[in-house]
Design an enzyme around this catalytic site. Structure first.
Site, mmCIF file in Angstrom:
data_model
loop_
_atom_site.group_PDB
_atom_site.id
_atom_site.type_symbol
_atom_site.label_atom_id
_atom_site.label_comp_id
_atom_site.label_asym_id
_atom_site.label_seq_id
_atom_site.Cartn_x
_atom_site.Cartn_y
_atom_site.Cartn_z
ATOM 1 C CG ASP A 267 -0.352 0.007 2.501
ATOM 2 O OD1 ASP A 267 0.795 -0.484 2.614
ATOM 3 O OD2 ASP A 267 -0.961 0.520 3.461
ATOM 4 C CB THR B 283 4.995 0.495 -3.240
ATOM 5 O OG1 THR B 283 5.991 0.117 -2.295
ATOM 6 C CG2 THR B 283 5.636 0.624 -4.611
ATOM 7 C CB THR C 64 1.624 -7.114 1.194
ATOM 8 O OG1 THR C 64 1.560 -7.329 2.607
ATOM 9 C CG2 THR C 64 0.208 -7.011 0.676
ATOM 10 C CB ILE C 65 3.276 -11.654 3.987
ATOM 11 C CG1 ILE C 65 3.517 -10.616 5.090
ATOM 12 C CG2 ILE C 65 4.565 -12.053 3.307
ATOM 13 C CD1 ILE C 65 4.201 -11.190 6.332
ATOM 14 C CG ASP C 66 0.719 -7.402 5.826
ATOM 15 O OD1 ASP C 66 1.303 -8.332 6.415
ATOM 16 O OD2 ASP C 66 1.121 -6.226 5.834
ATOM 17 C CG MET D 35 4.570 -10.166 10.923
ATOM 18 S SD MET D 35 5.851 -9.738 9.716
ATOM 19 C CE MET D 35 7.089 -9.051 10.795
ATOM 20 N NE ARG E 275 0.313 -3.079 6.945
ATOM 21 C CZ ARG E 275 0.207 -2.080 6.106
ATOM 22 N NH1 ARG E 275 0.912 -1.001 6.285
ATOM 23 N NH2 ARG E 275 -0.587 -2.135 5.072
ATOM 24 N NE ARG F 290 6.315 -22.558 28.369
ATOM 25 C CZ ARG F 290 5.894 -22.773 29.608
ATOM 26 N NH1 ARG F 290 4.817 -22.151 30.052
ATOM 27 N NH2 ARG F 290 6.534 -23.601 30.411
HETATM 28 O O1 F6P Z 1 3.618 -5.416 5.576
HETATM 29 C C1 F6P Z 1 4.415 -6.546 5.774
HETATM 30 C C2 F6P Z 1 4.855 -6.638 7.216
HETATM 31 O O2 F6P Z 1 5.622 -7.807 7.360
HETATM 32 C C3 F6P Z 1 3.721 -6.611 8.239
HETATM 33 O O3 F6P Z 1 3.058 -7.815 8.355
HETATM 34 C C4 F6P Z 1 4.479 -6.188 9.469
HETATM 35 O O4 F6P Z 1 3.618 -5.545 10.369
HETATM 36 C C5 F6P Z 1 5.517 -5.232 8.939
HETATM 37 O O5 F6P Z 1 5.668 -5.524 7.568
HETATM 38 C C6 F6P Z 1 6.854 -5.323 9.620
HETATM 39 O O6 F6P Z 1 7.690 -4.343 9.091
HETATM 40 P P1 F6P Z 1 9.267 -4.256 9.373
HETATM 41 O O7 F6P Z 1 9.931 -5.234 8.458
HETATM 42 O O8 F6P Z 1 9.599 -2.852 9.074
HETATM 43 O O9 F6P Z 1 9.465 -4.631 10.813
#
Ligand code: F6P
Length: 376
Positions: free
Chosen positions: A118, A120, A140-142, A184, A186, A281
């Site tokens: 997003d 970019t 993006t992995i998100d 991850m 976000r 844990r």
């Molecule tokens: O947007 C990809 C991502 O891996 C998110 O899932 C994560 O919150 C963020 O980037 C982490 O960013 P950085 O590599 O700057 O810690």
């Protein structure tokens, strides 16, 4: 040779599996189909602003299909409109977009292929408005980019998270524990939801649905009563309890999105142990999900995205982002994508599947069905 087209390519934002597969597809398609010249900018828009680039020949992209990361390097700080420059001990922010445009023109480029998320796409939208010919490729992995059914990188991250959850199951079962796996993603719960369902998570907590601690604990207890004396919780880094806040791990001052999330699972573990006295844990998967070789699905998606981006450039369809729509490779205007985040919503099929499996989403499941609209 006078009218040979010249393309630029860059990768921006966080790295992910499949970036090199796109670069390879761009370079090969440009050379094989159109006899174009390609230059690769280093470290995202930073390379365009600071004139760091190199010509990419077919031999430069040979053997990189399976390689994680990006051969071009990347940066999540290089917004041309808000470009950080260190002055003394402090960063000042300058608008370097005109410099970027000048460099693009000086190099005689016909189009720039910007591969990124997003941040970019937002920068690319601004540069498009300034007159730069851009084609976006959603990464993006998100999986939170607007305008595409899926981004490349997501499938690989889901696969890595699922493998981790599978492994964690054995300790959960052997030790009769609650095991929390934080992924991850976000502000969107795609990664948690997909890996949670694929990994058979008992409780899946996503940012879009603030969880209630008593519902989480009730689910663990009800499993215990049925002889299932362990539970797997999969939680997205942006999740929060009802009335609570997201857990911010770090503030990166010179990054356009300054907030880095992480650590909600530690808070939840302390709450579960405090309220229910059940041994818990935590495993935070973090950047592990961004690494490794892309899955076959991501290689195919990245390759088709890369090819289509070049076709669009050749046909002068600038200002577009390639997209996956209903199984087809299409494109959408970048302006429709910029500034938006795609989140899990009430009609996400996987959310409904999770509910049918009686997976807890941290609130009364019937409430989710009743309040469907609120999720959107
Ligand atoms: O947007 C990809 C991502 O891996 C998110 O899932 C994560 O919150 C963020 O980037 C982490 O960013 P950085 O590599 O700057 O810690």
């Amino acid at each position: 040779m006078a009218d040979q087209m010249k393309l630029g390519v860059l990768t921006g934002g966080g790295d992910c599996p499949g970036l090199n597969a796109v670069i390879r597809a761009v370079v090969k398609t440009a050379i094989n189909d159109y006899d174009m010249e390609v230059v690769g900018f280093q470290d995202g828009y930073e390379g365009l602003i600071e004139n760091r680039y190199r010509t990419l020949k077919a031999s430069d992209v040979s053997g990189i299909l399976t390689l994680g990361g990006t051969i071009l390097g990347t940066s999540n700080r290089a917004d041309p409109f808000h470009y950080p420059v260190l002055q003394g001990d402090e960063y000042i922010y300058l608008d370097r977009s005109s410099q970027a445009l000048q460099n693009f023109e000086r190099l005689g480029l016909d189009a720039l292929i910007a591969i990124g998320g997003d941040g970019t796409m937002a920068a690319s939208n601004g540069m498009t408005e300034k007159g730069l010919n851009i084609i976006g490729v959603p990464k993006t992995i998100d999986n939170d980019l607007w305008g595409t059914d899926q981004t490349f990188g997501f499938d690989s991250a889901v696969t890595s998270a699922t493998e981790a959850i599978d492994k964690i199951h054995t300790t959960a079962q052997s030790h009769h524990r609650v095991m929390i796996v934080e992924v991850m993603g976000r502000y969107a719960g795609w990664l948690a939801l997909a890996s949670g369902v694929a990994g058979g998570g008992d409780i899946i907590l996503i940012p879009e649905i603030p969880y209630q601690l008593d519902v989480v604990v009730d689910k663990i207890r009800s499993r215990n009563r049925r002889g299932r004396n362990f539970s797997i919780v999969v939680i997205g880094e942006g999740a929060k309890s009802e009335g609570g806040d997201m857990v911010v791990k770090k503030i990166i001052e010179n990054s356009p999105d300054q907030i880095r999330l992480g650590g909600i699972s530690n808070q939840l573990a302390a709450q579960i142990e405090g309220v229910a006295n059940i041994e818990t844990r935590v495993t935070i998967l973090g950047h592990l999900l961004r690494g490794g070789t892309p899955t076959a699905f991501d290689r195919l998606l990245a390759t088709q995205f890369g090819c289509e981006a070049v076709h669009l450039a050749y046909n002068k369809k600038f200002g577009q982002m390639v997209a996956l729509k209903g199984g087809n490779i299409e494109s959408v205007p970048i302006t429709e994508v910029a500034g938006k985040i795609r989140k899990v919503c009430h009609d996400t099929p996987l959310l409904k599947a999770a509910l049918s499996l009686d997976t807890s989403l941290g609130v009364d499941n019937t409430d989710i069905l009743k309040a469907e609209k609120a999720l959107a």
